[in-house]
Design a protein around this motif. Structure first.
Motif, mmCIF file in Angstrom:
data_model
loop_
_atom_site.group_PDB
_atom_site.id
_atom_site.type_symbol
_atom_site.label_atom_id
_atom_site.label_comp_id
_atom_site.label_asym_id
_atom_site.label_seq_id
_atom_site.Cartn_x
_atom_site.Cartn_y
_atom_site.Cartn_z
ATOM 1 N N ASP A 128 0.842 -1.188 0.000
ATOM 2 C CA ASP A 128 0.000 0.000 0.000
ATOM 3 C C ASP A 128 0.884 1.247 0.000
ATOM 4 N N PRO A 129 0.934 1.993 -1.097
ATOM 5 C CA PRO A 129 1.827 3.150 -1.158
ATOM 6 C C PRO A 129 1.441 4.268 -0.206
ATOM 7 N N GLU A 130 0.213 4.224 0.340
ATOM 8 C CA GLU A 130 -0.241 5.287 1.227
ATOM 9 C C GLU A 130 -0.071 4.931 2.698
ATOM 10 N N HIS A 131 0.336 3.714 2.993
ATOM 11 C CA HIS A 131 0.473 3.352 4.407
ATOM 12 C C HIS A 131 1.798 3.887 4.935
ATOM 13 N N PRO A 132 1.782 4.609 6.046
ATOM 14 C CA PRO A 132 3.012 5.264 6.526
ATOM 15 C C PRO A 132 4.056 4.333 7.119
ATOM 16 N N ALA A 133 3.752 3.048 7.266
ATOM 17 C CA ALA A 133 4.780 2.123 7.738
ATOM 18 C C ALA A 133 5.696 1.683 6.617
ATOM 19 N N ASN A 134 5.147 1.478 5.426
ATOM 20 C CA ASN A 134 5.942 0.870 4.340
ATOM 21 C C ASN A 134 5.921 1.621 3.026
ATOM 22 N N PHE A 135 4.971 2.553 2.834
ATOM 23 C CA PHE A 135 4.911 3.350 1.606
ATOM 24 C C PHE A 135 5.047 2.474 0.352
ATOM 25 N N GLY A 136 4.355 1.340 0.359
ATOM 26 C CA GLY A 136 4.321 0.471 -0.812
ATOM 27 C C GLY A 136 5.300 -0.673 -0.797
ATOM 28 N N ARG A 137 6.300 -0.633 0.072
ATOM 29 C CA ARG A 137 7.262 -1.736 0.123
ATOM 30 C C ARG A 137 6.625 -2.953 0.791
ATOM 31 N N LYS A 179 7.834 -12.269 2.284
ATOM 32 C CA LYS A 179 6.750 -12.963 2.995
ATOM 33 C C LYS A 179 5.427 -12.244 2.775
ATOM 34 N N GLY A 180 5.450 -10.925 2.918
ATOM 35 C CA GLY A 180 4.231 -10.166 2.692
ATOM 36 C C GLY A 180 3.756 -10.272 1.261
ATOM 37 N N ALA A 181 4.688 -10.220 0.314
ATOM 38 C CA ALA A 181 4.320 -10.314 -1.097
ATOM 39 C C ALA A 181 3.703 -11.661 -1.437
ATOM 40 N N VAL A 201 11.378 -4.449 5.736
ATOM 41 C CA VAL A 201 10.936 -3.163 5.206
ATOM 42 C C VAL A 201 11.560 -2.011 5.993
ATOM 43 N N LEU A 202 11.697 -2.149 7.303
ATOM 44 C CA LEU A 202 12.423 -1.128 8.070
ATOM 45 C C LEU A 202 13.877 -1.063 7.618
ATOM 46 N N TYR A 203 14.452 -2.225 7.350
ATOM 47 C CA TYR A 203 15.829 -2.258 6.854
ATOM 48 C C TYR A 203 15.944 -1.499 5.538
ATOM 49 N N GLN A 204 14.966 -1.681 4.656
ATOM 50 C CA GLN A 204 15.021 -0.985 3.372
ATOM 51 C C GLN A 204 14.835 0.516 3.533
#
Length: 873
Positions: free
Chosen positions: A38-47, A51-53, A179-182
């Motif tokens: 989700d590009p609008e979610h402030p945790a990952n901005f689309g990343r 596992k999630g994918a 995702v935090l690492y990225q």
């Protein structure tokens, strides 16, 4: 027309780690899902990580528990719920409320967690409810409460990007929170002057972006941070807003930094970064928490930030990252045995009375309940006579897992709520209740930065599965409390919880989301991710920057930490076993194990051991090691690497009786716990290691599920079936008969045998399609597993029995990039033949490393190894 493309995407939240990534899920109308970040979610901005994918590959009804069961016989919901209510009521009436217990999970939604705690603490009247989050972040809770007066994470994810230095200690962020690492890697690329320090006995994938790696002696974390404190520049913030400085500094001055085993040159570099950088974030995780002195290690870190005033402001602060999707939500509802909901204190009479009155509770618990390890000891000795386990697998993941399994098996009455009937724990239940899973559930979760997000129902429940909150409420109604548990949907549960948080806010609690107390079903459905608190008093943001803490005097408390190093390993058990996660799997693989691509990176349990230890023990790469201590035994594949320290091997935690019975490594972990937090020491089990004397090794694939009867086996899902690695100390008398029984085949196979080399290869075909294949050798089987596995999903190649593709079909090798299915040989050919000498070049040409980025450290290692070989030629 593409039907799936015409369906609207639904915003939801990932089911895995505590990063809490937003997901766009699109149902395909046939029970499947298309997944995107989700590009609008402030945790990952689309990343998304791999596992999630792959979440869309894990939904469906295959293997699911589809109806309630009583003693292995299918039952109706009324029969099952009536029995659960009856047995719990009878047990309480005969033996008191502390004779029952709930063991729950950081994978439950907040609404589920809230109902379980309300039922146990407010109506049954016992605090014997604990959670598998006790195993991963209880020490952080204890450290926060001792220092801040409340369990509060001060900072936000954006602080990782705003900091000028980030210290990662006890955290393999690249694999466990990709995702935090990225986000951190992108910040480092944008500002190369940012300093990143990794403190870890292992050289993990996270070290790929580090300016400095401190491979400290295992268990010496508090020594290092006490030394750092003793040389820290004190801030005016500390004088005004912190108590206990003198005592903490006196204790810090007594440490001998040589106990860390670190070179003084490395220590000086670390000290210079700390002393000369104002904006510092210290990220810590299981390597700190999972210790019998984890709480003190946490407070040693917090002391450093409090002394320097580096807390609660942009780009600075201590940051605990959690392992499970709703570990934080569980903490907020009082999911631990020693807490009340909304950060209220169980042992505070005023807090208890407020919650009791709000709930109109008849039997409020007045003292802490049993923490996880003690709870299963109480099950073992008969103090707990009725046990309800929800959404977790303690027969695998608890310390002394074999002992815990025996305790559950001996309990008078065991209820298990789960998606599957085949977990090690579910097999021990008297009553099995089918629960909804990710994609079927509807509720909220809280991530590591205090952000509450919705998980939304995307698919109908499988079979008769029900939400956990609904199951708990239905039992509570049958136990006599219909008014208190009469919700019609999760929105009502959330609204009640939000209203209780307003009561807590009136008492001074920092957790207050009472802005949502009047939420209705439409508002709940539209709820957007938000940071707590959300109330008339305060809206989101960081905590403690202004120096106001939740202690009686309003000041933070520094503690005098006295480091406790691990006891020397006894001569009979000379190794200290570190346990943890791998990149592409999750907990006990009940979900991730369903996605074939997630098993291609590391498909079996392994022992990562230093070359010096391997030589001394006579362990060759890819052979098997027997690991043992008085608590248990495991057989693991040998991986020889200098990434670990001598004497300190590493093994992953994911394998079970379903996927690799000899790989249940938590059977080796003793029940040693932190005296403050109750968190077990999961990274320091004393063990003996020896070669496992296998007479044969084998690799097998089949279109149908199969389970061997041999000393070692580990299975994984393939696109067209299953694969299994095997080994044994006893040789079957007739391999053909053994294979026919193994695969359930009556026809004769095609057999190729080399008596001189001791190898055998056989395949079962039906109408030209591969049904099963077995490859046997006296040493670890060398063949192209990807080539053999591919034959299950397509036409059987003439080169199948050779175990290698033909010359016109290059072998892709072991998987490196799970996002795009790129193997090591493909990458090596690109490096050597195409001159792909940067990660970016590999990504552009082969796509590897261009999505979640978790494999980028491995790509850099392959590039470096090639460059070294070329230079040596």
């Amino acid at each position: 027309m593409n039907i799936a493309s015409s369906r609207p995407a639904i915003r939801t939240t990932c089911a895995y780690c505590g990063v809490g990534c937003g997901v766009l899920a699109t149902p395909d109308g046939a029970g499947g899902l298309t997944i995107a970040g989700d590009p609008e979610h402030p945790a990952n901005f689309g990343r998304l990580c791999v596992k999630g994918a792959a979440l869309g590959e894990t939904v469906g009804t295959k293997g699911r528990l589809l109806a309630p069961r009583i003693q292995d016989r299918e039952a109706t919901w009324d029969q099952a719920l009536d029995l659960v209510a009856q047995r719990f009521s009878e047990t309480i009436a005969a033996h008191g409320p502390d004779s029952v217990g709930f063991y729950v999970s950081g994978q439950m939604l907040t609404e589920d967690y809230y109902v379980a705690n309300k039922l146990m603490k407010g109506f049954i009247g016992s605090a014997n409810i604990d959670t598998n989050s006790r195993l991963c972040m209880a020490s952080s809770v204890a450290g926060h409460r001792r220092a801040f007066g409340t369990d509060t994470v001060p900072g936000l994810y954006e602080d990782l990007e705003l900091a000028d230095a980030v210290i990662l200690t006890g955290s393999n962020l690249a694999w466990c929170h990709p995702v935090l690492y990225q986000r951190l890697a992108a910040a480092k690329a944008a500002r190369p002057e940012m300093r990143i320090v990794v403190i870890d006995p292992r050289r993990t994938a996270t070290c790929d972006i580090a300016d400095l790696h401190l491979p400290l002696a295992p268990g010496s974390d508090a020594v290092l941070f006490n030394w750092l404190l003793s040389l820290s520049p004190l801030s005016p913030f500390c004088a005004e807003h912190v108590s206990g400085l003198d005592e903490a500094m006196a204790a810090a001055g007594q440490v001998d930094v040589r106990e860390t085993g670190l070179d003084f040159g490395l220590l000086r570099q670390f000290l210079a970064i700390w002393q000369q950088t104002d904006k510092v974030v210290t990220v810590y995780s299981q390597g700190i928490n999972q210790s019998d002195s984890g709480s003190d290690k946490v407070n040693a870190i917090l002391n450093c930030h409090l002394a320097t005033g580096r807390i609660g402001r942009p780009g600075m602060g201590p940051f605990s990252v959690t392992g499970q999707p709703n570990a934080m939500g569980g903490r907020e509802v009082g999911g631990l045995a020693n807490m009340l909901a909304c950060h209220l204190e169980l042992e505070n009479p005023t807090h208890r009375a407020a919650v009791r009155d709000f709930w109109a509770a008849p039997g409020m618990a007045e003292r802490p309940g049993l923490k996880a390890v003690d709870m299963f000891r109480a099950v073992e000795d008969g103090r707990i006579k009725a046990l309800w386990i929800i959404c977790t697998n303690p027969a695998v993941l608890m310390p002394e897992a074999d002992r815990v399994a025996r305790a559950i098996a001996g309990c008078d009455f065991v209820v298990v709520s789960d998606m599957f009937a085949t977990t090690d724990t579910a097999r021990l239940a008297h009553v099995l209740l089918p629960a909804t899973g990710w994609g079927e559930k509807d509720g909220t979760v809280t991530n590591s930065e205090r952000r509450i997000s919705r998980q939304r129902r995307l698919l109908p429940p499988a079979g008769q599965a029900r939400d956990d909150w609904r199951i708990l409420a239905d039992v509570a109604v049958r136990m006599g409390w219909p008014d208190a548990f009469g919700w019609q949907g999760p929105a009502e549960v959330f609204g009640e919880y939000a209203a209780l948080s307003g009561v807590a806010g009136d008492l001074g609690s920092d957790f207050d989301i009472s802005a949502h107390a009047g939420i209705d079903a439409a508002g709940y459905e539209a709820l957007q991710p938000f940071l707590w608190p959300q109330s008339a008093r305060r809206q989101g943001g960081r905590f403690f920057g202004a120096g106001r803490f939740h202690t009686p005097d309003g000041k933070a408390r520094m503690l005098a930490v006295q480091p406790r190093l691990p006891e020397p390993a006894p001569d009979a058990l000379p190794f200290r076993l570190n346990t943890g996660r791998i990149r592409d799997q999750w907990h006990t693989m009940t979900r991730t194990g369903l996605a074939p691509r997630l098993s291609r990176h590391l498909a079996e349990p392994f022992l990562e051991i230093h070359p010096e230890d391997a030589v001394r023990l006579g362990l060759a790469p890819a052979t098997l090691a027997e690991v043992e201590n008085p608590a248990g035994r495991a057989i693991l594949r040998v991986l020889v690497t200098d990434r670990v320290r001598p004497g300190h091997p590493f093994a992953p935690m994911h394998w079970t009786g379903e996927t690799g019975p000899s790989g249940r490594v938590d059977a080796l972990v003793p029940g040693l716990t932190d005296p403050v937090s109750g968190q077990p020491a999961l990274k320091s089990a004393a063990v003996a290691i020896r070669p496992f004397a296998a007479r044969w090794f084998a690799y097998a694939v089949a279109a149908q599920d199969f389970r061997p009867d041999c000393d070692y086996w580990a299975r994984a899902t393939l696109p067209g079936g299953m694969q299994t690695e095997m080994a044994g100390a006893a040789m079957p008398g007739d391999w053909v008969q053994w294979a026919q029984a193994l695969f359930g085949q009556s026809e004769a196979p095609i057999v190729v045998q080399d008596a001189r080399r001791g190898t055998l290869r056989l395949v079962f075909l039906r109408q030209g399609r591969l049904q099963a294949a077995l490859f046997v050798a006296p040493e670890p089987v060398g063949l192209s597993r990807s080539h053999v596995a591919a034959a299950l999903a397509g036409e059987c190649a003439p080169t199948l029995l050779a175990g290698q593709p033909g010359g016109d079909q290059p072998d892709e090798g072991a998987l490196v990039c799970a996002c795009f299915g790129v193997g090591v040989n493909t990458i090596l050919r690109g490096i050597a033949g195409q001159g792909l000498m940067t990660v970016e070049a590999i990504g552009a040409a082969l796509r590897a490393g261009s999505n979640c980025g978790s494999c980028r450290p491995e790509l850099r290692a392959l590039i470096s190894a090639h460059a070294c070989r070329v230079a040596a030629e």
